[in-house]
Design a protein around this motif. Structure first.
Motif, PDB file in Angstrom:
ATOM      1  N   PHE A 160       0.848  -1.197   0.000  1.00 32.31           N
ATOM      2  CA  PHE A 160       0.000   0.000   0.000  1.00 32.31           C
ATOM      3  C   PHE A 160       0.883   1.247   0.000  1.00 32.31           C
ATOM      4  O   PHE A 160       1.852   1.315   0.751  1.00 32.31           O
ATOM      5  N   ALA A 187      -0.731   9.109  13.691  1.00 28.36           N
ATOM      6  CA  ALA A 187       0.180  10.236  13.450  1.00 28.36           C
ATOM      7  C   ALA A 187      -0.227  11.438  14.295  1.00 28.36           C
ATOM      8  O   ALA A 187      -1.399  11.626  14.619  1.00 28.36           O
ATOM      9  N   GLY A 188       0.759  12.242  14.629  1.00 30.17           N
ATOM     10  CA  GLY A 188       0.461  13.428  15.429  1.00 30.17           C
ATOM     11  C   GLY A 188       1.696  14.243  15.708  1.00 30.17           C
ATOM     12  O   GLY A 188       2.788  13.931  15.238  1.00 30.17           O
ATOM     13  N   THR A 193      -1.426  10.832   4.194  1.00 27.00           N
ATOM     14  CA  THR A 193      -2.857  10.629   3.970  1.00 27.00           C
ATOM     15  C   THR A 193      -3.536  10.182   5.264  1.00 27.00           C
ATOM     16  O   THR A 193      -2.886   9.669   6.184  1.00 27.00           O
ATOM     17  N   ALA A 212      -3.007   6.226   6.154  1.00 22.22           N
ATOM     18  CA  ALA A 212      -1.729   5.873   6.782  1.00 22.22           C
ATOM     19  C   ALA A 212      -1.608   6.529   8.155  1.00 22.22           C
ATOM     20  O   ALA A 212      -0.995   5.965   9.067  1.00 22.22           O
ATOM     21  N   VAL A 240      -7.007   0.709   5.285  1.00 26.10           N
ATOM     22  CA  VAL A 240      -7.991   1.721   5.694  1.00 26.10           C
ATOM     23  C   VAL A 240      -8.541   2.366   4.426  1.00 26.10           C
ATOM     24  O   VAL A 240      -7.772   2.822   3.580  1.00 26.10           O
ATOM     25  N   GLY A 299       0.504   5.529   0.301  1.00 26.61           N
ATOM     26  CA  GLY A 299      -0.309   6.734   0.444  1.00 26.61           C
ATOM     27  C   GLY A 299       0.407   7.868  -0.267  1.00 26.61           C
ATOM     28  O   GLY A 299       0.504   7.882  -1.494  1.00 26.61           O
ATOM     29  N   ARG A 300       0.991   8.797   0.528  1.00 26.73           N
ATOM     30  CA  ARG A 300       1.798   9.870  -0.079  1.00 26.73           C
ATOM     31  C   ARG A 300       3.291   9.582   0.052  1.00 26.73           C
ATOM     32  O   ARG A 300       4.122  10.453  -0.204  1.00 26.73           O
ATOM     33  N   GLY A 301       3.626   8.389   0.533  1.00 25.35           N
ATOM     34  CA  GLY A 301       5.042   8.024   0.606  1.00 25.35           C
ATOM     35  C   GLY A 301       5.848   8.921   1.524  1.00 25.35           C
ATOM     36  O   GLY A 301       7.041   9.123   1.298  1.00 25.35           O
ATOM     37  N   SER A 302       5.227   9.444   2.585  1.00 28.60           N
ATOM     38  CA  SER A 302       5.961  10.360   3.468  1.00 28.60           C
ATOM     39  C   SER A 302       6.448   9.672   4.738  1.00 28.60           C
ATOM     40  O   SER A 302       6.958  10.321   5.645  1.00 28.60           O
ATOM     41  N   ASN A 303       6.274   8.354   4.787  1.00 28.46           N
ATOM     42  CA  ASN A 303       6.789   7.605   5.944  1.00 28.46           C
ATOM     43  C   ASN A 303       7.412   6.297   5.478  1.00 28.46           C
ATOM     44  O   ASN A 303       7.416   5.309   6.194  1.00 28.46           O
ATOM     45  N   ARG A 362       6.972  24.739  12.913  1.00 28.73           N
ATOM     46  CA  ARG A 362       7.537  23.484  12.376  1.00 28.73           C
ATOM     47  C   ARG A 362       8.670  23.775  11.406  1.00 28.73           C
ATOM     48  O   ARG A 362       9.686  23.099  11.401  1.00 28.73           O
TER      49      ARG A 362
END
Ligand SMILES: Cc1cc2nc3c(=O)[nH]c(=O)nc-3n(C[C@H](O)[C@H](O)[C@H](O)COP(=O)(O)OP(=O)(O)OC[C@H]3O[C@@H](n4cnc5c(N)ncnc54)[C@H](O)[C@@H]3O)c2cc1C
Length: 322
Positions: free
Chosen positions: A68, A144-145, A135, A138, A193, A70-74, A220
């Motif tokens: 899977f 996430a947080g 996303t 994910a 999900v 998503g946005r490939g950010s992890n 940030r």
């Protein structure tokens, strides 16, 4: 130890037949924030839920590995790429449905989009999501947080999942066992999900919410290497102790380079891609950091990022669900 994977392309004797898009040998690096990794043997973008079921069904019938994205950010994707099917959800599954104090969101919706959408509606409490580039699907998987109480699970009512048994299942937030960067879904890598429902209980004037988002983004940006290709925090903060970034910095590892993979001089829990970093270099750097911090502080740094295909124990869908 993860089961070893045969990196040779899986013999796809049948083509994936769905109504959505199917791309053979599709580069994955551009679909990740690290800009690292090889190609997907097949990249599938299902058009809707029925189409998604069709991908699962065919993967199961022909025993194709299924991943899977998503946005490939992890994600760190292997230099040799991913065998079988990579299911890309971010382009579709974009539903945003607000009804009274409930919001239903498709798994492909990006967290910044969700935060800005709710700001316009005058719904507060989701501002922290604006700086997390992933996303919803994910994000739920990993809770996430940005800090205590600022986790996606804090507002979650329930999620809808597709299971490898081709069932559509609903789990409440309580059933997900959410905690810091953890949910029960981490034990079920082939549960996908597809949508999430949130409670909306705080309101505020849209311009106030928007101002808060801008301030959080400014904070940030000051703390992280914004102008680089990275994947956010590489390691989870160890329980009850010093943050991972502090440990890595104290170990003298800031700026350490393996090829084009470098421990950020800005924030030591980030590894940045200076241009042509490979997954092998990032993995070697991760191992070096873990070993050094372990020796110096007796602390085991647990990865937050996912390495594919290594982290999926049994990539073929059918055995994975037994
Ligand atoms: C600059 C930057 C800052 C970041 N800051 C934060 C932060 O403050 N807090 C934080 O928690 N994270 C942060 N991250 C990490 C990342 O954005 C989050 O973990 C995000 O939730 C990942 O979403 P994604 O869609 O990119 O997932 P991907 O990277 O595409 O996938 C991650 C994992 O989830 C699986 N997956 C993808 N979609 C689904 C789905 N629908 N159902 C089930 N599994 C799925 C994938 O197979 C993979 O195992 C940051 C990343 C970057 C680059």
């Amino acid at each position: 130890m993860p089961k070893s994977i045969n990196y040779m392309d899986v013999g796809l004797n049948h083509s994936l037949a769905i109504r959505g898009q199917v791309y053979d040998n599709h580069p994955l690096a551009p679909l990740t924030t690290w800009k690292i990794g090889g190609s997907a043997q097949v990249l599938a973008v299902p058009r809707d839920l029925d189409d998604l079921f069709e991908v699962f069904r065919q993967a199961q019938t022909y025993e194709w590995p299924l991943f899977f994205l998503g946005r490939g950010s992890n994600l760190l994707i292997a230099d040799r790429g991913l065998p079988g099917i990579t299911l890309h959800l971010a382009p579709t599954f974009k539903e945003l449905k607000l009804e009274g104090d409930r919001l239903r969101v498709g798994a492909g919706v990006s967290l910044p989009r969700l935060a800005h959408y709710l700001a316009v509606q005058g719904v507060a409490g989701f501002e922290f999501l604006a700086g997390i580039p992933g996303t919803v699907g994910a994000a739920v998987r990993l809770n996430a947080g940005t800090g205590p109480g600022q986790e996606i699970g804090a507002h979650l009512r329930q999620v809808t999942l597709v299971t490898p048994r081709l069932q559509l299942v609903t789990l409440t937030a309580a059933e997900l066992n959410l905690s810091y960067r953890h949910s029960r879904l981490l034990n079920f890598p082939h549960w996908l999900v597809v949508a999430a429902e949130f409670y909306l209980d705080e309101t505020a004037p849209p311009e106030k919410i928007q101002a808060r988002i801008s301030e959080l983004l400014r904070q940030r940006q000051a703390k992280s290497p914004v102008n680089s290709s990275n994947c956010g925090s590489v390691f989870k903060n160890p329980p009850g102790g010093r943050p991972a970034g502090w440990l890595i910095e104290q170990a003298g590892l800031k700026g350490l380079r393996y090829g084009d993979a470098q421990v950020s001089a800005h924030h030591a829990n980030f590894i940045i891609n200076l241009g042509n970093a490979t997954a092998a270099q990032v993995k070697a750097l991760i191992a070096h950091i873990q070993e050094t911090v372990g020796k110096l502080f007796g602390v085991t740094l647990e990865r937050e990022i996912v390495i594919l295909p290594d982290d999926i124990l049994a990539p073929a869908l059918t055995p994975a669900i037994k």
